[in-house]
Write a protein that holds these residues in place. Sequence first.
Motif, PDB file in Angstrom:
ATOM      1  N   ASN A 145      41.746  92.450  52.496  1.00  0.00           N
ATOM      2  CA  ASN A 145      42.376  93.922  51.073  1.00  0.00           C
ATOM      3  C   ASN A 145      43.297  94.534  51.698  1.00  0.00           C
ATOM      4  O   ASN A 145      44.315  95.127  50.882  1.00  0.00           O
ATOM      5  CB  ASN A 145      41.757  94.687  50.346  1.00  0.00           C
ATOM      6  N   SER A 146      42.932  95.296  52.711  1.00  0.00           N
ATOM      7  CA  SER A 146      44.069  96.173  53.209  1.00  0.00           C
ATOM      8  C   SER A 146      45.484  95.576  53.283  1.00  0.00           C
ATOM      9  O   SER A 146      46.150  96.188  53.402  1.00  0.00           O
ATOM     10  CB  SER A 146      43.833  96.483  54.626  1.00  0.00           C
ATOM     11  N   LEU A 147      45.446  94.046  54.109  1.00  0.00           N
ATOM     12  CA  LEU A 147      46.239  93.442  54.120  1.00  0.00           C
ATOM     13  C   LEU A 147      47.121  92.929  53.201  1.00  0.00           C
ATOM     14  O   LEU A 147      48.243  93.629  53.071  1.00  0.00           O
ATOM     15  CB  LEU A 147      46.374  92.163  54.930  1.00  0.00           C
ATOM     16  N   ASN A 148      47.038  92.943  51.901  1.00  0.00           N
ATOM     17  CA  ASN A 148      47.225  92.538  50.966  1.00  0.00           C
ATOM     18  C   ASN A 148      48.099  94.030  50.128  1.00  0.00           C
ATOM     19  O   ASN A 148      48.947  93.456  50.051  1.00  0.00           O
ATOM     20  CB  ASN A 148      46.035  92.523  49.783  1.00  0.00           C
ATOM     21  N   SER A 149      47.057  95.084  50.704  1.00  0.00           N
ATOM     22  CA  SER A 149      48.026  96.238  50.169  1.00  0.00           C
ATOM     23  C   SER A 149      49.423  97.310  50.785  1.00  0.00           C
ATOM     24  O   SER A 149      50.140  96.064  50.862  1.00  0.00           O
ATOM     25  CB  SER A 149      47.083  97.163  50.381  1.00  0.00           C
ATOM     26  N   ILE A 150      49.460  96.408  52.136  1.00  0.00           N
ATOM     27  CA  ILE A 150      50.257  96.479  52.959  1.00  0.00           C
ATOM     28  C   ILE A 150      51.385  95.492  52.750  1.00  0.00           C
ATOM     29  O   ILE A 150      52.669  95.489  52.631  1.00  0.00           O
ATOM     30  CB  ILE A 150      49.528  96.736  54.568  1.00  0.00           C
ATOM     31  N   TYR A 151      51.165  93.824  52.352  1.00  0.00           N
ATOM     32  CA  TYR A 151      51.713  93.717  51.788  1.00  0.00           C
ATOM     33  C   TYR A 151      52.843  93.378  51.185  1.00  0.00           C
ATOM     34  O   TYR A 151      53.958  92.757  50.990  1.00  0.00           O
ATOM     35  CB  TYR A 151      51.275  91.524  52.055  1.00  0.00           C
ATOM     36  N   SER A 152      51.893  94.066  49.890  1.00  0.00           N
ATOM     37  CA  SER A 152      52.651  94.947  48.732  1.00  0.00           C
ATOM     38  C   SER A 152      53.888  95.835  49.337  1.00  0.00           C
ATOM     39  O   SER A 152      55.313  95.385  48.751  1.00  0.00           O
ATOM     40  CB  SER A 152      51.537  95.317  47.733  1.00  0.00           C
ATOM     41  N   LEU A 153      53.276  96.307  50.034  1.00  0.00           N
ATOM     42  CA  LEU A 153      54.740  97.512  50.398  1.00  0.00           C
ATOM     43  C   LEU A 153      55.912  96.887  50.788  1.00  0.00           C
ATOM     44  O   LEU A 153      56.749  97.793  50.792  1.00  0.00           O
ATOM     45  CB  LEU A 153      53.731  98.382  51.204  1.00  0.00           C
ATOM     46  N   ALA A 154      55.265  95.449  52.038  1.00  0.00           N
ATOM     47  CA  ALA A 154      56.682  94.758  52.892  1.00  0.00           C
ATOM     48  C   ALA A 154      57.280  94.114  51.498  1.00  0.00           C
ATOM     49  O   ALA A 154      58.228  94.403  51.773  1.00  0.00           O
ATOM     50  CB  ALA A 154      55.983  94.727  54.419  1.00  0.00           C
ATOM     51  N   TYR A 155      56.464  94.018  50.841  1.00  0.00           N
ATOM     52  CA  TYR A 155      57.502  93.298  49.981  1.00  0.00           C
ATOM     53  C   TYR A 155      58.270  94.161  49.165  1.00  0.00           C
ATOM     54  O   TYR A 155      59.499  93.189  48.801  1.00  0.00           O
ATOM     55  CB  TYR A 155      56.833  92.209  48.798  1.00  0.00           C
ATOM     56  N   GLN A 156      57.565  95.269  49.287  1.00  0.00           N
ATOM     57  CA  GLN A 156      58.726  95.847  48.100  1.00  0.00           C
ATOM     58  C   GLN A 156      59.874  96.621  49.161  1.00  0.00           C
ATOM     59  O   GLN A 156      60.505  97.588  48.447  1.00  0.00           O
ATOM     60  CB  GLN A 156      57.898  97.204  47.398  1.00  0.00           C
ATOM     61  N   ARG A 157      59.206  96.722  50.328  1.00  0.00           N
ATOM     62  CA  ARG A 157      60.592  97.346  51.328  1.00  0.00           C
ATOM     63  C   ARG A 157      60.402  98.661  51.150  1.00  0.00           C
ATOM     64  O   ARG A 157      61.289  99.460  51.837  1.00  0.00           O
ATOM     65  CB  ARG A 157      61.937  96.773  50.939  1.00  0.00           C
ATOM     66  N   SER A 158      58.770  98.954  51.573  1.00  0.00           N
ATOM     67  CA  SER A 158      58.835 100.160  51.345  1.00  0.00           C
ATOM     68  C   SER A 158      58.892 100.982  52.537  1.00  0.00           C
ATOM     69  O   SER A 158      58.524 100.608  53.627  1.00  0.00           O
ATOM     70  CB  SER A 158      57.407 100.602  50.618  1.00  0.00           C
ATOM     71  N   GLU A 159      59.260 102.387  52.473  1.00  0.00           N
ATOM     72  CA  GLU A 159      59.189 102.910  53.714  1.00  0.00           C
ATOM     73  C   GLU A 159      58.207 103.785  54.183  1.00  0.00           C
ATOM     74  O   GLU A 159      58.035 103.940  55.406  1.00  0.00           O
ATOM     75  CB  GLU A 159      60.459 104.336  53.484  1.00  0.00           C
ATOM     76  N   THR A 160      57.670 103.224  53.349  1.00  0.00           N
ATOM     77  CA  THR A 160      55.818 103.748  54.184  1.00  0.00           C
ATOM     78  C   THR A 160      54.597 102.604  54.905  1.00  0.00           C
ATOM     79  O   THR A 160      53.725 102.847  55.319  1.00  0.00           O
ATOM     80  CB  THR A 160      54.941 104.357  53.154  1.00  0.00           C
ATOM     81  N   THR A 161      56.172 101.527  54.775  1.00  0.00           N
ATOM     82  CA  THR A 161      55.021 100.335  55.533  1.00  0.00           C
ATOM     83  C   THR A 161      54.207 100.584  56.837  1.00  0.00           C
ATOM     84  O   THR A 161      53.153 100.153  57.113  1.00  0.00           O
ATOM     85  CB  THR A 161      55.710  99.323  55.275  1.00  0.00           C
ATOM     86  N   PRO A 162      55.020 101.132  57.675  1.00  0.00           N
ATOM     87  CA  PRO A 162      54.835 101.801  58.573  1.00  0.00           C
ATOM     88  C   PRO A 162      53.771 102.317  58.859  1.00  0.00           C
ATOM     89  O   PRO A 162      52.518 102.149  60.105  1.00  0.00           O
ATOM     90  CB  PRO A 162      55.923 102.368  59.481  1.00  0.00           C
ATOM     91  N   GLU A 163      54.226 103.469  58.139  1.00  0.00           N
ATOM     92  CA  GLU A 163      53.065 104.476  58.435  1.00  0.00           C
ATOM     93  C   GLU A 163      51.405 103.917  57.593  1.00  0.00           C
ATOM     94  O   GLU A 163      50.076 104.350  57.825  1.00  0.00           O
ATOM     95  CB  GLU A 163      52.843 105.817  57.640  1.00  0.00           C
ATOM     96  N   ALA A 164      51.816 102.553  56.947  1.00  0.00           N
ATOM     97  CA  ALA A 164      50.143 102.336  56.265  1.00  0.00           C
ATOM     98  C   ALA A 164      49.734 100.988  57.563  1.00  0.00           C
ATOM     99  O   ALA A 164      48.619 101.375  57.487  1.00  0.00           O
ATOM    100  CB  ALA A 164      50.812 101.189  55.551  1.00  0.00           C
ATOM    101  N   ILE A 165      50.667 100.924  58.281  1.00  0.00           N
ATOM    102  CA  ILE A 165      50.054  99.604  59.426  1.00  0.00           C
ATOM    103  C   ILE A 165      49.759 100.477  60.669  1.00  0.00           C
ATOM    104  O   ILE A 165      48.517 100.523  60.853  1.00  0.00           O
ATOM    105  CB  ILE A 165      51.547  99.157  60.325  1.00  0.00           C
ATOM    106  N   LEU A 166      49.839 102.025  60.730  1.00  0.00           N
ATOM    107  CA  LEU A 166      49.356 102.747  61.319  1.00  0.00           C
ATOM    108  C   LEU A 166      47.678 103.126  61.042  1.00  0.00           C
ATOM    109  O   LEU A 166      46.864 103.476  61.890  1.00  0.00           O
ATOM    110  CB  LEU A 166      50.453 104.213  62.244  1.00  0.00           C
ATOM    111  N   LYS A 167      47.890 103.149  59.970  1.00  0.00           N
ATOM    112  CA  LYS A 167      46.666 104.088  59.152  1.00  0.00           C
ATOM    113  C   LYS A 167      45.909 102.650  59.588  1.00  0.00           C
ATOM    114  O   LYS A 167      44.135 103.105  59.409  1.00  0.00           O
ATOM    115  CB  LYS A 167      46.679 104.536  57.791  1.00  0.00           C
ATOM    116  N   LEU A 168      45.979 101.951  58.778  1.00  0.00           N
ATOM    117  CA  LEU A 168      45.249 100.772  59.115  1.00  0.00           C
ATOM    118  C   LEU A 168      44.591 100.346  60.814  1.00  0.00           C
ATOM    119  O   LEU A 168      43.393  99.968  60.599  1.00  0.00           O
ATOM    120  CB  LEU A 168      45.989  99.901  58.528  1.00  0.00           C
TER     121      LEU A 168
END
Length: 314
Positions: A145-168
């Motif tokens: 579930n978490s990787l799906n969420s981060i994938y969505s952020l990466a797909y949208q080129r969100s600037e919060t992707t690194p923060e999400a990876i760190l939190k994960l």
Amino acid sequence: MAQDDTHLSYEGLLVVFLLYPAINIGLFYLNFLVYIPNFLDKKRYGIYATVIFITIIVFGLGKYGVGLMFKQYVLVRMQGHVIGFWPYFLSTVFTSLTFVFLSTVLKFTIDWFLNERIQRDLENQRLSAELSFLKSQINPHFLFNSLNSIYSLAYQRSETTPEAILKLSEIMRYMLYECNDNKVALSKELQYLQNYIDLQKIRFGKKAYIDFKINGQVNGQQIVPLLLIAFIENAFKHGIANDPAWPIQLLIEVDEAHLHFFIQNKKHNNNRDDQGGIGLINVKRRLDLLYAGKYKLDIVDDPETYTSELWLDL
């Protein structure tokens, strides 16, 4: 002559209080160590009865033979009366049956306790294996579930992707290295829940609305790890989290010996997935295994809202 009488009295004591008890103890252990394991335990009842019958007769004859050898101590009673063969033989049969009975009772008692211990050990091993399996399901389920969420952020080129990876990574570190014990500090478990909520807020672009409150003293308390996360996962997965008018309601209240957990979310009208899914099936089974008789779980599935409420003895 007095010394000879004393000598004879010592000899009589050895016969009566040493030789005959040794014969009876030999019968006891012959039944305990040989006959029961080889015949009775293997359900060879006819053979067992036969060998017991023959053994009692042989021991009876043997005791009578010893009695003849030491007639003055064994067979001669007061006023010179000599005990005949049949009365003495029947008394030895009764004595032998008593020792056979005692050894049989002891053997079955020991076997019963051993079997009970084996059954408890097997049951504990089965429960331990089942708990390990249930716990092993949590990590892949959560990671998926978490990787799906981060994938969505990466797909949208969100600037919060690194923060999400760190939190994960922080979440996974807790799951991999701090959840190996049967229980963990409640404060760490609640911090893990907060990290998961923060990850979901990143996923929703800071537009996830959740009213999270903790009341009571959590320090010094312990809880089974990864027990509450499934409820929160389902609220984000199946509920509406981006509506400020319907925030996810999450309340945790703790006292000295109890925990009250409450979560409610608004449901998607077009959500046809099972609200519980594998996560709640898993957590219900873990509750049954680890908190049997020490919890109450109420789940209310209304047309608009889904509510889970758990009372737990810590």
